[in-house]
Design a protein around this motif. Structure first.
Motif, PDB file in Angstrom:
ATOM      1  N   TRP A   1       0.828  -1.199   0.000  1.00  0.00           N
ATOM      2  CA  TRP A   1       0.000   0.000   0.000  1.00  0.00           C
ATOM      3  C   TRP A   1       0.867   1.256   0.000  1.00  0.00           C
ATOM      4  O   TRP A   1       0.619   2.189  -0.745  1.00  0.00           O
ATOM      5  CB  TRP A   1      -0.909  -0.043   1.226  1.00  0.00           C
TER       6      TRP A   1
ATOM      7  N   THR B   1      -1.214  -7.702  -8.624  1.00  0.00           N
ATOM      8  CA  THR B   1      -1.454  -7.863  -7.185  1.00  0.00           C
ATOM      9  C   THR B   1      -0.934  -9.196  -6.672  1.00  0.00           C
ATOM     10  O   THR B   1      -0.620  -9.318  -5.497  1.00  0.00           O
ATOM     11  CB  THR B   1      -2.962  -7.790  -6.845  1.00  0.00           C
TER      12      THR B   1
ATOM     13  N   ALA C   1      -7.887 -10.089  -4.579  1.00  0.00           N
ATOM     14  CA  ALA C   1      -7.736  -8.680  -4.217  1.00  0.00           C
ATOM     15  C   ALA C   1      -8.641  -7.782  -5.059  1.00  0.00           C
ATOM     16  O   ALA C   1      -8.900  -6.638  -4.702  1.00  0.00           O
ATOM     17  CB  ALA C   1      -6.278  -8.250  -4.367  1.00  0.00           C
TER      18      ALA C   1
ATOM     19  N   THR D   1     -11.849  -6.271  -6.096  1.00  0.00           N
ATOM     20  CA  THR D   1     -13.139  -6.127  -5.420  1.00  0.00           C
ATOM     21  C   THR D   1     -14.252  -5.664  -6.356  1.00  0.00           C
ATOM     22  O   THR D   1     -15.423  -5.861  -6.062  1.00  0.00           O
ATOM     23  CB  THR D   1     -13.052  -5.139  -4.239  1.00  0.00           C
TER      24      THR D   1
ATOM     25  N   LYS E   1      -6.423   6.650  -5.308  1.00  0.00           N
ATOM     26  CA  LYS E   1      -6.144   5.942  -4.059  1.00  0.00           C
ATOM     27  C   LYS E   1      -7.326   6.209  -3.130  1.00  0.00           C
ATOM     28  O   LYS E   1      -7.682   7.357  -2.883  1.00  0.00           O
ATOM     29  CB  LYS E   1      -4.849   6.496  -3.464  1.00  0.00           C
TER      30      LYS E   1
ATOM     31  N   ASP F   1      -9.800   4.987   0.485  1.00  0.00           N
ATOM     32  CA  ASP F   1      -9.622   4.535   1.865  1.00  0.00           C
ATOM     33  C   ASP F   1      -9.558   3.021   1.931  1.00  0.00           C
ATOM     34  O   ASP F   1      -9.921   2.323   0.975  1.00  0.00           O
ATOM     35  CB  ASP F   1     -10.802   5.021   2.730  1.00  0.00           C
ATOM     36  N   ASP F   2      -9.154   2.502   3.078  1.00  0.00           N
ATOM     37  CA  ASP F   2      -9.186   1.072   3.371  1.00  0.00           C
ATOM     38  C   ASP F   2      -8.313   0.249   2.415  1.00  0.00           C
ATOM     39  O   ASP F   2      -8.690  -0.836   1.997  1.00  0.00           O
ATOM     40  CB  ASP F   2     -10.640   0.571   3.354  1.00  0.00           C
ATOM     41  N   ASN F   3      -7.145   0.799   2.034  1.00  0.00           N
ATOM     42  CA  ASN F   3      -6.187   0.108   1.163  1.00  0.00           C
ATOM     43  C   ASN F   3      -6.745  -0.228  -0.221  1.00  0.00           C
ATOM     44  O   ASN F   3      -6.303  -1.190  -0.850  1.00  0.00           O
ATOM     45  CB  ASN F   3      -5.642  -1.162   1.812  1.00  0.00           C
ATOM     46  N   LEU F   4      -7.689   0.539  -0.690  1.00  0.00           N
ATOM     47  CA  LEU F   4      -8.250   0.318  -2.027  1.00  0.00           C
ATOM     48  C   LEU F   4      -7.651   1.304  -3.022  1.00  0.00           C
ATOM     49  O   LEU F   4      -7.393   2.461  -2.681  1.00  0.00           O
ATOM     50  CB  LEU F   4      -9.771   0.491  -2.013  1.00  0.00           C
TER      51      LEU F   4
ATOM     52  N   THR G   1     -11.225  -2.049  -9.108  1.00  0.00           N
ATOM     53  CA  THR G   1     -10.897  -1.616  -7.750  1.00  0.00           C
ATOM     54  C   THR G   1     -10.225  -2.792  -7.078  1.00  0.00           C
ATOM     55  O   THR G   1     -10.698  -3.928  -7.147  1.00  0.00           O
ATOM     56  CB  THR G   1     -12.168  -1.199  -6.973  1.00  0.00           C
TER      57      THR G   1
ATOM     58  N   ARG H   1      -7.988  -4.212  -3.557  1.00  0.00           N
ATOM     59  CA  ARG H   1      -7.580  -4.044  -2.170  1.00  0.00           C
ATOM     60  C   ARG H   1      -6.135  -4.527  -2.050  1.00  0.00           C
ATOM     61  O   ARG H   1      -5.837  -5.685  -2.304  1.00  0.00           O
ATOM     62  CB  ARG H   1      -8.458  -4.848  -1.212  1.00  0.00           C
TER      63      ARG H   1
END
Length: 141
Positions: free
Chosen positions: A6, A74, A79, A81, A111, A113-116, A137, A139
């Motif tokens: 991240w 990734t 990962a 989503t 970029k 929130d929540d590592n997305l 998208t 993660r």
């Protein structure tokens, strides 16, 4: 390829570009696996009668293959989503040894929130865009 972290991923990060080639045998295998037996994917006469340039790759085969640029990056297909595209142009698959090659590039465009992160994908065949609004998208760990 190791999974990105991240902290190291920023807007503008480019993913490694890839090329994917579809041959007629790939279309037959996909038709059998998916149940999509529409003759435009295997019968050149019918494909050209309806105005197509040749037999064409299944849209979902193209969509599913192109996103590999993201899942390979990734290192974890889980990962992913969210993923969506708009089909803009078919991928004609000639009956030869070369097949049809789709060139794919991608970059992080947002970029969240929540590592997305959002990744925008560009897929072209013969210089023309075949998938528009191709956004995934992901993660990150």
């Amino acid at each position: 390829m190791s999974a990105p972290t991240w902290a190291g991923v920023e807007k503008g990060t480019e993913l490694p570009a890839q090329r994917f080639t579809f041959g007629r045998a790939d279309l037959v295998r996909y038709a059998g696996a998916s149940g999509d037996l529409n003759p435009i994917h295997w019968n050149e006469r019918i494909a050209t009668e309806v105005g197509l340039p040749n037999v064409i790759a299944h849209g979902m085969l193209t969509m599913g293959t192109v996103v590999r640029v993201v899942t390979d990056w990734t290192g974890d297909p889980g990962a992913l989503t969210e993923y969506g595209v708009r089909f803009t142009r078919p991928v004609p698959v000639p009956d030869d040894e070369q097949g049809a090659t789709v060139e794919v590039s991608a970059a992080v465009t947002e970029k969240l929130d929540d590592n997305l992160v959002k990744v925008t994908i560009k897929a072209t065949y013969d210089g023309a865009t075949v998938l528009a609004k191709a956004i995934a998208t992901v993660r990150l760990p």
